[in-house]
Scaffold this active site. Structure first.
Site, PDB file in Angstrom:
ATOM      1  N   SER A 104       0.831  -1.201   0.000  1.00  0.00           N
ATOM      2  CA  SER A 104       0.000   0.000   0.000  1.00  0.00           C
ATOM      3  C   SER A 104       0.865   1.251   0.000  1.00  0.00           C
ATOM      4  O   SER A 104       1.984   1.261   0.541  1.00  0.00           O
ATOM      5  CB  SER A 104      -0.864  -0.023   1.265  1.00  0.00           C
ATOM      6  OG  SER A 104      -1.421   1.245   1.513  1.00  0.00           O
ATOM      7  N   TYR A 108      -2.154  -1.205  11.036  1.00  0.00           N
ATOM      8  CA  TYR A 108      -2.431  -1.783   9.715  1.00  0.00           C
ATOM      9  C   TYR A 108      -1.332  -1.394   8.717  1.00  0.00           C
ATOM     10  O   TYR A 108      -0.755  -2.236   8.036  1.00  0.00           O
ATOM     11  CB  TYR A 108      -3.808  -1.324   9.188  1.00  0.00           C
ATOM     12  CG  TYR A 108      -3.923  -1.473   7.692  1.00  0.00           C
ATOM     13  CD1 TYR A 108      -4.072  -2.733   7.128  1.00  0.00           C
ATOM     14  CD2 TYR A 108      -3.823  -0.369   6.840  1.00  0.00           C
ATOM     15  CE1 TYR A 108      -4.128  -2.890   5.742  1.00  0.00           C
ATOM     16  CE2 TYR A 108      -3.874  -0.506   5.471  1.00  0.00           C
ATOM     17  CZ  TYR A 108      -4.029  -1.773   4.922  1.00  0.00           C
ATOM     18  OH  TYR A 108      -4.068  -1.912   3.565  1.00  0.00           O
ATOM     19  N   LYS A 158       1.895  -3.649   6.529  1.00  0.00           N
ATOM     20  CA  LYS A 158       2.298  -3.640   5.113  1.00  0.00           C
ATOM     21  C   LYS A 158       3.810  -3.431   5.002  1.00  0.00           C
ATOM     22  O   LYS A 158       4.490  -4.060   4.200  1.00  0.00           O
ATOM     23  CB  LYS A 158       1.551  -2.548   4.335  1.00  0.00           C
ATOM     24  CG  LYS A 158       0.072  -2.827   4.173  1.00  0.00           C
ATOM     25  CD  LYS A 158      -0.187  -4.054   3.306  1.00  0.00           C
ATOM     26  CE  LYS A 158      -1.643  -4.419   3.193  1.00  0.00           C
ATOM     27  NZ  LYS A 158      -1.885  -5.738   2.580  1.00  0.00           N
TER      28      LYS A 158
HETATM   29  C1  UD1 Z   1      -7.501   4.324   3.036  1.00  0.00           C
HETATM   30  C2  UD1 Z   1      -6.775   3.689   4.164  1.00  0.00           C
HETATM   31  C3  UD1 Z   1      -5.616   2.897   3.625  1.00  0.00           C
HETATM   32  C4  UD1 Z   1      -6.028   1.918   2.561  1.00  0.00           C
HETATM   33  C5  UD1 Z   1      -6.752   2.681   1.484  1.00  0.00           C
HETATM   34  C6  UD1 Z   1      -7.305   1.769   0.413  1.00  0.00           C
HETATM   35  C7  UD1 Z   1      -7.095   5.216   6.062  1.00  0.00           C
HETATM   36  C8  UD1 Z   1      -6.452   6.254   6.919  1.00  0.00           C
HETATM   37  N1  UD1 Z   1      -6.332   4.738   5.074  1.00  0.00           N
HETATM   38  O1  UD1 Z   1      -6.668   5.277   2.449  1.00  0.00           O
HETATM   39  O2  UD1 Z   1      -5.058   2.170   4.662  1.00  0.00           O
HETATM   40  O3  UD1 Z   1      -4.874   1.290   2.037  1.00  0.00           O
HETATM   41  O4  UD1 Z   1      -7.849   3.380   2.062  1.00  0.00           O
HETATM   42  O5  UD1 Z   1      -8.283   0.930   0.958  1.00  0.00           O
HETATM   43  O6  UD1 Z   1      -8.238   4.819   6.264  1.00  0.00           O
HETATM   44  N2  UD1 Z   1     -12.926  10.608   3.036  1.00  0.00           N
HETATM   45  C9  UD1 Z   1     -13.954  11.465   3.356  1.00  0.00           C
HETATM   46  N3  UD1 Z   1     -15.129  10.931   3.802  1.00  0.00           N
HETATM   47  C10 UD1 Z   1     -15.314   9.574   3.955  1.00  0.00           C
HETATM   48  C11 UD1 Z   1     -14.256   8.710   3.615  1.00  0.00           C
HETATM   49  C12 UD1 Z   1     -13.066   9.273   3.154  1.00  0.00           C
HETATM   50  O7  UD1 Z   1     -13.821  12.683   3.246  1.00  0.00           O
HETATM   51  O8  UD1 Z   1     -16.395   9.171   4.392  1.00  0.00           O
HETATM   52  C13 UD1 Z   1     -11.667  11.192   2.522  1.00  0.00           C
HETATM   53  C14 UD1 Z   1     -10.446  10.805   3.349  1.00  0.00           C
HETATM   54  O9  UD1 Z   1     -10.238  11.694   4.389  1.00  0.00           O
HETATM   55  C15 UD1 Z   1      -9.349  10.850   2.300  1.00  0.00           C
HETATM   56  C16 UD1 Z   1     -10.067  10.442   1.004  1.00  0.00           C
HETATM   57  O10 UD1 Z   1     -11.455  10.651   1.244  1.00  0.00           O
HETATM   58  O11 UD1 Z   1      -8.869  12.145   2.137  1.00  0.00           O
HETATM   59  C17 UD1 Z   1      -9.847   8.993   0.648  1.00  0.00           C
HETATM   60  O12 UD1 Z   1     -10.163   8.199   1.775  1.00  0.00           O
HETATM   61  P1  UD1 Z   1     -10.139   6.617   1.707  1.00  0.00           P
HETATM   62  O13 UD1 Z   1     -10.978   6.133   0.580  1.00  0.00           O
HETATM   63  O14 UD1 Z   1     -10.463   6.111   3.065  1.00  0.00           O
HETATM   64  O15 UD1 Z   1      -8.645   6.285   1.296  1.00  0.00           O
HETATM   65  P2  UD1 Z   1      -7.253   6.649   2.023  1.00  0.00           P
HETATM   66  O16 UD1 Z   1      -7.449   7.462   3.233  1.00  0.00           O
HETATM   67  O17 UD1 Z   1      -6.343   7.194   0.994  1.00  0.00           O
END
Ligand code: UD1
Length: 340
Positions: free
Chosen positions: A126, A151, A155
């Protein structure tokens, strides 16, 4: 045909990869304990490919169960290893479960691969291993930072275990693919992402909100250093990611790898904000999303996107689908699952 063990092959990225492997003439054996997946994905794979992969229900962190599997399939030539616990928040609450499950699985699989004469290992890593990189886009040469969660640390540790094991045993070669943010579903809508309970990731949250299952999307923070203040990630189609695994295996089978342990970034190579994703989703779906801005989510980096030139030059891999394609398939899948 080369026989490949795909661990976690019933899960989100696993099921899409199984499909691509079967379409590329690999013979697939799936092992999955269904802790976060559904056996129905195997039916979906069968409907698309016209053949059913072998499925064994077992736990990769249980050596005895894995030994039984290898005795039955003693001609496994390679492993694509997805099976892992992957919820960041849960890993903070239950670190020992995460360290135990995610590292023991790797140790068991590498030991048995060596014992039974298999040679190839592809690992689902990741971009979390980079933490918040100082320079963007991030390349594979970037020094890794301390992980932001147990987590993420599994990795990093996983990569180290694999590297040390393959360097000590020159018969096994491994490739770790560092995924950025895979989204979307197979265009047939036969398989896709099915998070159990409340989703952690952005796109399933968006599609569930659009489908009326959740009242509102919460956007975590609008005070980041970006054009609209929301965080930047590198989103790309899960089918493109699936293809990267086939190319990684092909490379190992051809012996084109330059060392026994290689690492490649896999992403679109483009940073996109959360609000840009929301707007793109509204465009492709025609659905207006209800959302609110809330505070930042703990442990979130500000911005991460990939330099994918190494995957391009060495694996011959590059994303083909657009962000819009990926979002549309995610939406079509959600509609099918919900009967909309
Ligand atoms: C997340 C995981 C990471 C995993 C990756 C792929 C975390 C901190 N990291 O990364 O371990 O490898 O997914 O599965 O969880 N967001 C919102 N609202 C939401 C959900 C997300 O604003 O309800 C934002 C987050 O703050 C982020 C972006 O969307 O800025 C992407 O979030 P997400 O899809 O969870 O991915 P990652 O945080 O990059």
């Amino acid at each position: 045909m080369h026989k490949i063990l795909v661990t976690g092959g019933a899960g989100y990225i696993g099921s899409h990869t199984v499909l691509e492997l079967m379409n590329s003439d690999y013979e697939v054996v799936i092992v999955d304990n269904f802790s976060n997946s559904n056996p129905k994905s195997i039916d979906g794979i069968e409907r698309i490919v016209g053949r059913r992969p072998v499925l064994i229900e077992a736990d990769c962190s249980d050596y005895t169960q894995m030994l039984e599997l290898f005795k039955k399939h003693n001609d496994i030539e390679g492993i694509v290893h997805f099976a892992a616990l992957k919820a960041v928040g849960e890993s903070v609450e239950k670190p020992l479960s995460y360290y135990k499950n995610n590292t023991l699985s790797i140790i068991n699989l590498l030991s048995l691969l060596r014992e039974f004469g298999g040679k190839h290992f592809v690992f689902s890593s990741s971009c979390m291993v980079y933490g918040q990189p100082d320079i963007l886009p991030v390349t594979e040469l970037t020094p890794l930072k301390p992980a932001l969660s147990p987590y993420g640390n599994t990795k990093k540790i996983g990569e180290d275990i694999i590297k040390d094991a393959v360097l000590a045993n020159t018969n096994i070669s491994a490739i770790a693919l560092r995924y950025f943010n895979p989204i979307g579903a197979h265009p047939s809508t036969e398989i896709g992402e099915l998070p159990l309970g409340k989703p952690d990731n952005l796109v399933p949250f968006i599609t569930q909100t659009a489908a009326g299952i959740r009242p509102k999307l919460q956007i975590f923070g609008d005070d980041y250093d970006s054009s609209d203040g929301t965080a930047i990630r590198d989103y790309f189609h899960v089918m493109d990611l699936a293809k990267a695994h086939v190319l990684a295996l092909d490379r190992l089978f051809k012996g084109s790898n330059k060392s026994n342990f290689e690492v490649f970034n896999v992403g679109a190579g483009k940073g996109v904000t959360v609000l840009e994703i929301v707007k793109a989703f509204e465009r492709v779906s025609g659905v207006k999303l209800n959302y609110e801005i809330v505070g930042r989510r703990a442990g979130d980096p500000d911005k991460v996107w990939a330099d994918t030139s190494l995957a391009e030059s060495e694996l011959g891999w590059k994303v083909k689908s657009t962000l819009e394609d990926a979002l549309l398939t995610a939406w079509n899948w959600e509609k099918k699952v919900r009967g909309i």
